[in-house]
Write an enzyme that holds these catalytic residues in place. Structure first.
Site, mmCIF file in Angstrom:
data_model
loop_
_atom_site.group_PDB
_atom_site.id
_atom_site.type_symbol
_atom_site.label_atom_id
_atom_site.label_comp_id
_atom_site.label_asym_id
_atom_site.label_seq_id
_atom_site.Cartn_x
_atom_site.Cartn_y
_atom_site.Cartn_z
ATOM 1 N N LEU A 62 0.811 -1.211 0.000
ATOM 2 C CA LEU A 62 0.000 0.000 0.000
ATOM 3 C C LEU A 62 0.842 1.258 0.000
ATOM 4 C CD1 LEU A 62 -2.767 -1.114 2.508
ATOM 5 C CD2 LEU A 62 -3.194 -0.313 0.181
ATOM 6 N N THR A 116 -1.448 -7.356 0.392
ATOM 7 C CA THR A 116 -0.100 -6.958 0.769
ATOM 8 C C THR A 116 0.625 -8.165 1.350
ATOM 9 O OG1 THR A 116 -0.645 -6.372 3.060
ATOM 10 C CG2 THR A 116 -0.997 -4.670 1.374
ATOM 11 N N TYR A 153 -2.691 -6.664 16.814
ATOM 12 C CA TYR A 153 -2.903 -5.839 15.624
ATOM 13 C C TYR A 153 -4.266 -5.145 15.689
ATOM 14 C CZ TYR A 153 -3.303 -4.739 10.614
ATOM 15 O OH TYR A 153 -3.477 -4.111 9.404
ATOM 16 N N LYS A 201 -4.890 -1.103 15.842
ATOM 17 C CA LYS A 201 -5.644 -0.424 14.794
ATOM 18 C C LYS A 201 -6.903 0.246 15.352
ATOM 19 C CE LYS A 201 -2.962 -1.167 11.294
ATOM 20 N NZ LYS A 201 -2.189 -0.024 10.749
ATOM 21 N N ASP A 229 13.432 4.646 11.658
ATOM 22 C CA ASP A 229 12.398 3.874 12.334
ATOM 23 C C ASP A 229 11.285 4.830 12.771
ATOM 24 O OD1 ASP A 229 10.839 2.338 14.031
ATOM 25 O OD2 ASP A 229 12.486 1.690 15.321
#
Length: 301
Positions: A18, A204, A170, A174, A72
């Site tokens: 992306l 991805t 995750y 998010k 980073d």
């Protein structure tokens, strides 16, 4: 002229997937791009690859302007260097697209503290560090009387909006990013900084691990999960045309664009006095029966 002509944009995690599609799409619309990517693997493991250089070369070959950054995003000083790269190379900064991240998929009962911390760090701290340094720059510009028309584009996920089995860290990160977007939009409007979020559905390196076969292109049909499908929305959000749109989360699947509603008030009942435990439980069962059915958690039947 493209809709991002003259805009200077940082895209994190822009070496592949992306982020790469965003960087190329922004450049095609006239933006000058800082292509940030550490070159790590899907789990955040170090590699010798430098995909940011490849994306920069592709943009320049097409006549655009771009520079690479290898800092980073989740390192405080690194975030500052990413912002400084844009200002040193192009003399200004107009937008940050926070896209960098990786996964450590585990069922909750198997997730280790180290895996949890790594995922939360790259997604949530990564969104914080780069954006915070960018906001410091824009605030200073505003206080100096110079015009600011800035953008932050954050990356949430369907996993953050409705949960995903095997992705507790995750999903939590998010979901936090979606809430962060709302707070940033409310707080930063006074500086003419618009903040919106994305929940992209794309093929991805990360999603292929969990949904590989389901996301493959089908011959003779639109490639619904091509990363390039989300790039036009990112370009519009970065452009001056989106100035009056802020605090929104958008989901895009192929050619379908959706404005997400998020948490909102549902069925309610006021007793007018303090509840008894058994009575409030009975009423909750009634209220739940009246609420619209929620979207199912990814990975459930």
């Amino acid at each position: 002229m493209g809709i991002c002509e003259g805009r200077v944009v940082i895209v994190t995690g822009a070496g592949r997937g992306l982020g790469r599609a965003y960087a190329l799409g922004l450049a095609a619309e006239g933006a000058r791009v800082v292509v940030n990517d550490l070159g790590v693997g899907t789990h955040g493991d170090a590699t010798t690859e430098r995909p940011a250089d490849e994306v920069v070369a592709e943009i320049r070959k097409a006549g655009g302007e771009a520079v690479a950054s290898f800092d980073d995003v989740a390192d405080w000083d690194g975030g500052g260097r990413i912002v400084r790269t844009a200002i040193d190379a192009f003399g200004r900064l107009d937008a940050v697209v926070n896209n960098a991240g990786f996964v450590r998929d585990r069922m909750f009962v198997s997730c280790t503290p180290e895996e949890w911390d790594a995922v939360i760090r790259v997604h949530m701290r990564g969104h914080f560090c780069v954006s915070r340094h960018a906001v410091d720059h824009w605030r200073a510009e505003a206080k100096a009387g110079r015009p600011v028309d800035a953008r932050i584009v954050n990356t949430s996920s369907g996993a953050g909006l409705q949960g995903s089995v095997g992705q507790s860290a995750y999903s939590a990160a998010k979901a936090g990013i979606a809430a962060l977007t709302l707070v940033q939009a409310a707080e930063l409007a006074r500086y003419r900084i618009s903040v919106n979020g994305l929940a992209p559905n794309a093929r991805t390196r990360m999603t292929e691990q969990a949904f590989g076969e389901a996301m493959q292109a089908k011959q003779g049909e639109m490639d619904v999960f091509a990363p390039e499908n989300t790039a036009p929305l990112v370009a519009w959000l970065v452009s001056e045309r989106s100035r009056d749109v802020t605090g929104q989360i958008f989901e895009l699947i192929g050619g379908l664009v959706r404005v997400c509603l998020g948490w909102t008030d549902g069925p309610e009942y006021d007793l007018g006095r303090r509840w008894e435990p058994a009575a409030i439980g009975d009423k909750i069962i009634e209220l739940l029966a009246d609420r619209p059915a929620p979207k199912k958690v990814y990975g459930t039947a």
